[in-house]
Design an enzyme around this catalytic site. Structure first.
Site, mmCIF file in Angstrom:
data_model
loop_
_atom_site.group_PDB
_atom_site.id
_atom_site.type_symbol
_atom_site.label_atom_id
_atom_site.label_comp_id
_atom_site.label_asym_id
_atom_site.label_seq_id
_atom_site.Cartn_x
_atom_site.Cartn_y
_atom_site.Cartn_z
ATOM 1 N N SER A 157 4.886 2.012 -3.267
ATOM 2 C CA SER A 157 5.241 2.480 -1.933
ATOM 3 C C SER A 157 6.438 3.411 -2.045
ATOM 4 O O SER A 157 6.375 4.413 -2.744
ATOM 5 C CB SER A 157 5.524 1.283 -1.011
ATOM 6 O OG SER A 157 5.746 1.706 0.319
ATOM 7 N N HIS A 188 1.172 3.798 -0.900
ATOM 8 C CA HIS A 188 1.410 3.915 0.538
ATOM 9 C C HIS A 188 1.826 5.345 0.849
ATOM 10 O O HIS A 188 2.799 5.846 0.298
ATOM 11 C CB HIS A 188 2.504 2.947 0.985
ATOM 12 C CG HIS A 188 2.184 1.507 0.728
ATOM 13 N ND1 HIS A 188 3.145 0.518 0.776
ATOM 14 C CD2 HIS A 188 1.010 0.877 0.438
ATOM 15 C CE1 HIS A 188 2.579 -0.659 0.530
ATOM 16 N NE2 HIS A 188 1.291 -0.458 0.313
ATOM 17 N N ASP A 231 3.724 -6.108 -0.060
ATOM 18 C CA ASP A 231 2.310 -5.834 -0.308
ATOM 19 C C ASP A 231 2.012 -5.971 -1.798
ATOM 20 O O ASP A 231 2.651 -5.343 -2.639
ATOM 21 C CB ASP A 231 1.972 -4.415 0.168
ATOM 22 C CG ASP A 231 0.483 -4.113 0.104
ATOM 23 O OD1 ASP A 231 -0.322 -5.063 0.086
ATOM 24 O OD2 ASP A 231 0.124 -2.916 0.078
#
Length: 349
Positions: A170, A197, A290
């Site tokens: 991310s 992401h 995540d």
């Protein structure tokens, strides 16, 4: 109060951005710059908490401006770019290479159906990235091989039948993935699948930038295709991406996980379920958690797991959440991750 400097050569865009921000009680616009030179001067004078940076500007573009700010007055910078011009998107990732923290789409006109979601995304990014502690970037003329990490070899207890590398990332992920690929040798013999992401509309540009800056083969994953060694497959916008037991890509429109689709959790869970000890999960820098629990699932199924170490992570959220669960077998910076993966690939031939 989060203090924002807006940088864009379009007065209309500046007005739209300011109107979006001024609705938020915890964010204020402290200045606006219409070119890179103004931005550099205002960043030095007012020390904003975060800068929104355009790419296409006269004189100094967003890439050069970002590089100069990061060399002289390090400040969190997010690139706010159009998604209709692939060249602009590619230039946006060059700014990421220079130290920008992320790339986000410019909010369209007020009447556009995407205005609300793009505005929410921008405000969330400003709140999130304003808290990131950035460091001074040395000029490329002064870069040296300081503090080179020690070489690493793969312990022989690791399975010699690893068939695929799964990567989740991310905040700061593009830079970490780039460094891994830059340190990968051409004969690397494992396929890799990445969930990064990313603001909608930028995945294709990410793939092109990684390929051009590292020489490593990349492509956007397609449903049903069988992955092959030496290629990085990148999950597309809006689709959970998983891996099957026969090394094929599978998509899902299931509900978002951690408010994300694609999610790292979905990818890692599919690998744990379908490949078990034949999978290797890598969880890189990023906000949130995540993929943390699902990285543990890979380890519990006998697979190999790596987290990015705290020192090299832009944000230690995702790898930190995995570390708290004892999900990572190894904690390494990107260059050592590359060396580990390459050594492992030689054993898997």
């Amino acid at each position: 109060m989060i203090r924002v400097l807006l940088v864009d050569d379009s007065e209309v865009t500046l007005m739209v951005l300011q109107s979006i921000i001024e609705k938020e009680p915890d964010i204020s616009v402290i200045g606006r710059a219409k070119n890179g030179r103004e931005a550099i001067a205002l960043a030095s004078r007012w020390a904003p908490d975060i800068i929104t940076m355009d790419i296409n500007m006269p004189d100094l573009d967003g890439f050069v401006t970002t590089r100069k700010i990061m060399e002289n007055t390090p400040t969190p910078i997010i690139i706010v770019s159009g998604i209709d011009n692939l060249e602009e998107i590619r230039a946006s990732f060059r700014a990421v290479e220079a130290g920008a923290l992320g790339v986000f789409r410019k909010p369209p006109g007020y009447d556009d159906p995407e205005f609300r979601s793009a505005s929410f995304e921008l405000i969330s990014a400003i709140r999130t990235f304003s808290e990131v502690k950035v460091i001074r970037r040395r000029s490329s003329r002064n870069n040296g091989n300081l503090n080179e990490p020690e070489k690493i070899t793969v312990p022989f207890r690791i399975s010699q039948d690893i068939r695929v590398v799964l990567i989740g990332a991310s905040t700061g992920g593009p830079q970490a993935v780039q460094e891994i690929l830059q340190n990968m040798k051409p004969d690397f013999s494992l396929p890799m699948v990445l969930v990064q992401h990313m603001s909608p509309g930028f995945i294709e540009g990410l793939g092109l930038w990684l390929k051009e800056s590292t020489g490593f083969q990349t492509k956007i994953a397609e449903e049903g295709e069988t992955i092959v060694p030496g290629v990085l497959y990148i999950a597309p916008d809006g689709k959970h991406t998983g891996i099957t037991s026969d090394l094929s890509i599978e998509f899902s429109n299931a509900e978002p996980e951690h408010n994300l689709r694609p999610s790292v959790s979905y990818l890692f869970r599919s690998a744990a379920k379908n490949l078990g000890s034949k999978s290797l999960g890598v969880l890189l820098t990023g906000m949130g958690s995540d993929g943390a629990e699902e990285l543990l699932q890979i380890r519990q199924k006998g697979g190999c797991t790596i987290i990015q170490d705290r020192e090299s992570s832009f944000v230690y959220g995702m790898p930190g959440a995995a570390d708290a669960r004892h999900a990572g077998m190894f904690s390494l910076p990107p260059k050592q991750i590359a060396e580990f993966l390459y050594s492992l690939s030689l054993r898997s031939l």
